[in-house]
Scaffold this motif. Structure first.
Motif, PDB file in Angstrom:
ATOM      1  N   VAL A   1      15.789  61.047  34.320  1.00  0.00           N
ATOM      2  CA  VAL A   1      15.377  62.366  34.675  1.00  0.00           C
ATOM      3  C   VAL A   1      16.554  63.050  35.183  1.00  0.00           C
ATOM      4  O   VAL A   1      16.797  64.247  34.778  1.00  0.00           O
ATOM      5  N   PRO A   2      17.361  62.417  36.037  1.00  0.00           N
ATOM      6  CA  PRO A   2      18.546  63.236  36.732  1.00  0.00           C
ATOM      7  C   PRO A   2      19.474  63.878  35.733  1.00  0.00           C
ATOM      8  O   PRO A   2      19.850  65.154  35.569  1.00  0.00           O
ATOM      9  N   VAL A   3      19.854  63.146  34.770  1.00  0.00           N
ATOM     10  CA  VAL A   3      20.817  63.351  33.592  1.00  0.00           C
ATOM     11  C   VAL A   3      20.348  64.254  32.767  1.00  0.00           C
ATOM     12  O   VAL A   3      20.933  65.308  32.068  1.00  0.00           O
ATOM     13  N   VAL A   4      18.998  64.158  32.202  1.00  0.00           N
ATOM     14  CA  VAL A   4      18.409  64.946  31.248  1.00  0.00           C
ATOM     15  C   VAL A   4      18.293  66.436  31.718  1.00  0.00           C
ATOM     16  O   VAL A   4      18.493  67.264  31.427  1.00  0.00           O
ATOM     17  N   ALA A   5      17.860  66.397  33.166  1.00  0.00           N
ATOM     18  CA  ALA A   5      17.582  67.832  33.911  1.00  0.00           C
ATOM     19  C   ALA A   5      18.875  68.427  34.036  1.00  0.00           C
ATOM     20  O   ALA A   5      18.862  69.635  33.781  1.00  0.00           O
ATOM     21  N   LYS A   6      20.026  67.809  34.533  1.00  0.00           N
ATOM     22  CA  LYS A   6      21.040  68.720  34.592  1.00  0.00           C
ATOM     23  C   LYS A   6      21.784  69.133  33.324  1.00  0.00           C
ATOM     24  O   LYS A   6      22.188  70.260  33.328  1.00  0.00           O
ATOM     25  N   LEU A   7      21.737  68.178  32.098  1.00  0.00           N
ATOM     26  CA  LEU A   7      22.419  69.001  30.907  1.00  0.00           C
ATOM     27  C   LEU A   7      21.437  69.840  30.408  1.00  0.00           C
ATOM     28  O   LEU A   7      21.766  71.014  29.824  1.00  0.00           O
ATOM     29  N   SER A   8      20.080  69.772  30.671  1.00  0.00           N
ATOM     30  CA  SER A   8      19.132  70.814  29.912  1.00  0.00           C
ATOM     31  C   SER A   8      19.196  72.050  30.665  1.00  0.00           C
ATOM     32  O   SER A   8      19.070  73.177  30.091  1.00  0.00           O
ATOM     33  N   ALA A   9      19.351  72.028  32.149  1.00  0.00           N
ATOM     34  CA  ALA A   9      19.444  73.136  32.929  1.00  0.00           C
ATOM     35  C   ALA A   9      20.678  74.095  32.254  1.00  0.00           C
ATOM     36  O   ALA A   9      20.506  75.270  32.275  1.00  0.00           O
ATOM     37  N   ILE A  10      21.775  73.333  32.179  1.00  0.00           N
ATOM     38  CA  ILE A  10      22.851  74.002  31.732  1.00  0.00           C
ATOM     39  C   ILE A  10      22.819  74.850  30.344  1.00  0.00           C
ATOM     40  O   ILE A  10      23.099  76.010  30.283  1.00  0.00           O
ATOM     41  N   ILE A  11      22.235  73.759  29.311  1.00  0.00           N
ATOM     42  CA  ILE A  11      21.904  74.553  27.947  1.00  0.00           C
ATOM     43  C   ILE A  11      21.012  75.539  28.049  1.00  0.00           C
ATOM     44  O   ILE A  11      21.049  76.771  27.381  1.00  0.00           O
ATOM     45  N   ARG A  12      20.087  75.458  28.757  1.00  0.00           N
ATOM     46  CA  ARG A  12      19.036  76.390  28.959  1.00  0.00           C
ATOM     47  C   ARG A  12      19.623  77.923  29.518  1.00  0.00           C
ATOM     48  O   ARG A  12      19.425  78.844  28.857  1.00  0.00           O
ATOM     49  N   LEU A  13      20.613  77.755  30.404  1.00  0.00           N
ATOM     50  CA  LEU A  13      21.210  79.146  30.762  1.00  0.00           C
ATOM     51  C   LEU A  13      22.408  79.626  29.730  1.00  0.00           C
ATOM     52  O   LEU A  13      22.325  80.817  29.395  1.00  0.00           O
ATOM     53  N   ALA A  14      23.027  78.468  28.918  1.00  0.00           N
ATOM     54  CA  ALA A  14      24.068  79.140  28.057  1.00  0.00           C
ATOM     55  C   ALA A  14      23.258  79.650  26.905  1.00  0.00           C
ATOM     56  O   ALA A  14      23.776  80.439  26.224  1.00  0.00           O
ATOM     57  N   ASP A  15      22.062  79.008  26.506  1.00  0.00           N
ATOM     58  CA  ASP A  15      21.268  79.578  25.509  1.00  0.00           C
ATOM     59  C   ASP A  15      21.035  80.977  25.696  1.00  0.00           C
ATOM     60  O   ASP A  15      20.878  81.852  24.895  1.00  0.00           O
ATOM     61  N   ALA A  16      20.504  81.207  27.094  1.00  0.00           N
ATOM     62  CA  ALA A  16      20.026  82.461  27.664  1.00  0.00           C
ATOM     63  C   ALA A  16      21.076  83.598  27.449  1.00  0.00           C
ATOM     64  O   ALA A  16      20.782  84.870  26.963  1.00  0.00           O
ATOM     65  N   LEU A  17      22.310  83.070  27.566  1.00  0.00           N
ATOM     66  CA  LEU A  17      23.389  84.200  27.482  1.00  0.00           C
ATOM     67  C   LEU A  17      23.818  84.498  26.114  1.00  0.00           C
ATOM     68  O   LEU A  17      24.453  85.368  25.886  1.00  0.00           O
ATOM     69  N   ASP A  18      23.230  83.922  25.206  1.00  0.00           N
ATOM     70  CA  ASP A  18      23.225  84.313  23.794  1.00  0.00           C
ATOM     71  C   ASP A  18      22.070  84.361  23.235  1.00  0.00           C
ATOM     72  O   ASP A  18      21.680  84.101  22.225  1.00  0.00           O
ATOM     73  N   ARG A  19      21.015  85.032  23.847  1.00  0.00           N
ATOM     74  CA  ARG A  19      19.633  84.995  23.417  1.00  0.00           C
ATOM     75  C   ARG A  19      19.378  86.160  22.305  1.00  0.00           C
ATOM     76  O   ARG A  19      18.784  85.876  21.387  1.00  0.00           O
ATOM     77  N   SER A  20      20.273  86.967  21.879  1.00  0.00           N
ATOM     78  CA  SER A  20      20.377  87.755  20.736  1.00  0.00           C
ATOM     79  C   SER A  20      21.057  87.329  19.700  1.00  0.00           C
ATOM     80  O   SER A  20      20.831  87.846  18.567  1.00  0.00           O
ATOM     81  N   TYR A  21      21.598  85.800  19.757  1.00  0.00           N
ATOM     82  CA  TYR A  21      22.387  85.391  18.614  1.00  0.00           C
ATOM     83  C   TYR A  21      23.459  86.277  18.195  1.00  0.00           C
ATOM     84  O   TYR A  21      23.970  86.232  16.945  1.00  0.00           O
ATOM     85  N   LEU A  22      24.087  87.128  18.951  1.00  0.00           N
ATOM     86  CA  LEU A  22      25.127  87.997  18.552  1.00  0.00           C
ATOM     87  C   LEU A  22      26.461  87.619  19.210  1.00  0.00           C
ATOM     88  O   LEU A  22      27.385  88.415  18.986  1.00  0.00           O
ATOM     89  N   GLN A  23      26.236  86.673  19.955  1.00  0.00           N
ATOM     90  CA  GLN A  23      27.641  86.389  20.714  1.00  0.00           C
ATOM     91  C   GLN A  23      28.543  87.632  21.464  1.00  0.00           C
ATOM     92  O   GLN A  23      29.586  87.940  21.287  1.00  0.00           O
ATOM     93  N   LYS A  24      27.703  88.165  22.133  1.00  0.00           N
ATOM     94  CA  LYS A  24      28.107  89.594  23.047  1.00  0.00           C
ATOM     95  C   LYS A  24      28.977  89.083  23.936  1.00  0.00           C
ATOM     96  O   LYS A  24      30.033  90.159  24.286  1.00  0.00           O
ATOM     97  N   ILE A  25      28.978  88.019  24.512  1.00  0.00           N
ATOM     98  CA  ILE A  25      29.744  87.629  25.565  1.00  0.00           C
ATOM     99  C   ILE A  25      31.280  87.001  25.191  1.00  0.00           C
ATOM    100  O   ILE A  25      31.356  86.220  24.701  1.00  0.00           O
ATOM    101  N   GLN A  26      32.180  87.895  25.593  1.00  0.00           N
ATOM    102  CA  GLN A  26      33.635  87.614  24.970  1.00  0.00           C
ATOM    103  C   GLN A  26      34.404  86.541  26.016  1.00  0.00           C
ATOM    104  O   GLN A  26      34.966  85.713  25.500  1.00  0.00           O
ATOM    105  N   ARG A  27      34.209  86.626  27.359  1.00  0.00           N
ATOM    106  CA  ARG A  27      34.806  85.682  28.388  1.00  0.00           C
ATOM    107  C   ARG A  27      33.817  85.479  29.376  1.00  0.00           C
ATOM    108  O   ARG A  27      32.765  86.457  29.729  1.00  0.00           O
ATOM    109  N   CYS A  28      34.004  84.194  29.828  1.00  0.00           N
ATOM    110  CA  CYS A  28      33.073  83.853  30.993  1.00  0.00           C
ATOM    111  C   CYS A  28      33.851  82.969  32.013  1.00  0.00           C
ATOM    112  O   CYS A  28      34.809  82.061  31.669  1.00  0.00           O
ATOM    113  N   LYS A  29      33.375  83.161  33.094  1.00  0.00           N
ATOM    114  CA  LYS A  29      34.021  82.435  34.294  1.00  0.00           C
ATOM    115  C   LYS A  29      32.884  81.883  35.253  1.00  0.00           C
ATOM    116  O   LYS A  29      32.015  82.826  35.743  1.00  0.00           O
TER     117      LYS A  29
END
Length: 517
Positions: free
Chosen positions: A441-469
């Motif tokens: 549970v811990p490792v799946v939760a930690k990895l999926s939470a990261i993917i969840r946010l990363a996926d949200a940051l390209d919700r339009s599928y247009l790769q609008k974000i050029q740089r990230c920190k």
């Protein structure tokens, strides 16, 4: 007292036909010296494939041999050991009791390699042999690894794994699939050819049109193959033309068991394996009709075990190269299901930026990073089946695919992280997805939470974000992004996805748009 500058490693392989011990001293990947080697013949494969279990007298014999290996290891002052079993033990119904007996009687821990890991372990050894021999994959090479109970087919082009499939049709398994009466029948050759064609037929279709220069053969029966072909097996690598191979096949196929015994001076056991071996190789040659040369290597699972141990400990550059090869296969799986390459690579990039800032602080290691990459690449492949329930189908497609170099547990984590990027990890909203084991549970939760946010940051599928920190300070994670495009959709989606991240990691999450980084 002079400080020891090398490590002494013992590697033990419980194979289908042999128990093997190799003791080596190593300082680096290129400074390895074998100081002891023991091989003990044992016919585990025939018992496991025919009777589905390993009889008690054989369990007794295995424990006695391993106890002898342990005493040798103590004599040589071994620092570390690795012991693994493959097909015969893996498929025995009583494997749990065998491993328990080994532990009780020798205090040795033996792990059982699943087929994708078994094939991959040998793959690592074969690829190093080819690289050391300056044989390039630029024009395409097909690796055919045949063991007693399995077959691995891998296509490599330009240092990328473009295709990989595993089958349960090793030489001894084929032999045990037909009884003595059937093998002596005049119709056996024809029946066996049809059996092989039906088994590997889908591979021929998948590889149709692929340009392959080399066929690379390996496995337990290659020594027998070289013997009947009259080729010296002193070298680790032998090269023959495809035409020479076909001429040899035409000759052997016409001989019966008695003629094989006399012509090639074989034992009866060897002679019984020759015909299934020749017919299987002939069928495999048809997978790559453009191949001009056959390369036969003597690399074994044991060599791969030793190499992988040393590589992981001593050679970070080689480790990264192997990881990129594995990721090339993950991309191939994605291509099969028509993934959106630009979207998944953007999600992977953003997920890794987040991971590299917080991963180690929250108990995630480099292997978890690799699993994150695989899940990021495959998280949307279920859309090939259904847009509406794509996360469920992503899970099912991943679980139904052999992932070379990943264990079954690795694959489960990748599949679950792909599923839960669209679901709350603490909720069972689809009974077709099994409940997670508590320890995962811990490792799946930690990895999926990261993917969840990363996926949200390209919700339009247009790769609008050029740089990230990413910054973590006072229990607050700030994700700063640079974009010249409108980010309203990404910001709204991000806001709806942060809850899981905050619950799993225990910090607040904030998205901040900035002009530059």
């Amino acid at each position: 007292m002079k400080r020891k500058t090398y490590t002494t490693l013992a590697a033990i392989h419980l194979g289908s036909e042999m128990l093997r011990l190799r003791i080596v001293e190593y300082r680096s990947l290129n400074r390895v010296k074998t100081i002891e080697q023991c091989d003990y013949p044992i016919r585990l494969g025939e018992e496991a494939f025919k009777n589905k279990s390993i009889p008690f007298p054989m369990v007794e014999e295995i424990c006695q041999v391993l106890q002898g290996f342990k005493e040798l290891m103590q004599d040589y002052g071994v620092d570390v050991y690795t012991a693994q079993a493959t097909t015969a033990v893996r498929e025995a119904s009583n494997k749990i009791f065998l491993l328990d007996q080994i532990k009780l009687r020798t205090d040795m821990d033996v792990t059982v390699a699943e087929m994708p890991m078994e094939i991959y372990t040998k793959y690592v050894a074969i690829r190093k042999t080819l690289r050391d021999s300056r044989i390039s994959s630029e024009k395409g090479m097909m690796l055919l690894d045949i063991s007693s109970g399995g077959l691995g087919v891998s296509l490599v082009q330009d240092e990328k794994i473009c295709f990989q499939e595993n089958f349960h049709i090793g030489i001894i398994r084929i032999k045990e699939s037909f009884n003595n009466y059937q093998r002596s029948s005049l119709h056996f050759n024809k029946a066996l050819m049809q059996f092989l064609s039906s088994t590997i037929g889908p591979v021929r279709k998948a590889l149709e049109g692929q340009d392959v220069k080399y066929l690379v053969l390996s496995g337990t029966e290659t020594e027998l193959l070289l013997k009947v072909m009259g080729i010296s097996n002193k070298n680790n690598l032998q090269r023959v033309t495809t035409e020479e191979f076909r001429q040899f096949f035409d000759k052997v196929r016409k001989l019966n068991l008695t003629q094989l015994l006399k012509t090639y001076h074989l034992t009866e056991t060897e002679a019984e394996l020759v015909l299934p071996m020749v017919l299987l190789y002939e069928k495999l040659l048809d997978l790559a009709p453009s191949a001009k040369e056959i390369i036969i290597t003597k690399d074994t699972f044991l060599e791969g075990m030793i190499l992988l141990h040393i590589i992981r400990e001593k050679d970070e550059t080689y480790t990264r190269m192997l990881e990129e090869e594995k990721m090339s296969l993950i991309h191939h799986v994605g291509e099969d299901y028509e993934y959106d390459y630009k979207h998944v690579t953007q999600v992977e990039k953003l997920a890794l930026i987040i991971f590299d800032r917080i991963g180690k602080k929250f108990g995630l290691d480099d292997h978890c990073r690799l699993l994150l990459r695989a899940a990021a690449i495959l998280h949307d492949i279920g859309k090939y089946v259904s847009m509406r329930s794509h996360s469920l189908y992503s899970y099912q497609l991943i679980m139904g695919t052999d992932l070379l170099g990943f264990t079954e547990e690795d694959k489960l984590i990748i599949a679950m992280a792909s599923y839960y990027h669209a679901h709350n990890v603490m909720e069972r909203d689809d009974k077709r997805v099994p409940a997670l084991k508590n320890e995962l549970v811990p490792v799946v939760a930690k990895l999926s939470a990261i993917i969840r946010l990363a996926d949200a940051l390209d919700r339009s599928y247009l790769q609008k974000i050029q740089r990230c920190k990413v910054n973590l300070h006072n229990r607050e994670l700030t994700i700063q992004v640079v974009s010249k495009a409108d980010l309203d959709l990404e910001e709204w989606t991000f806001a709806s996805k942060v809850q899981m991240m905050e619950e799993v990691y225990g910090f607040k999450v904030r998205l901040e748009r900035v002009e530059s980084l």
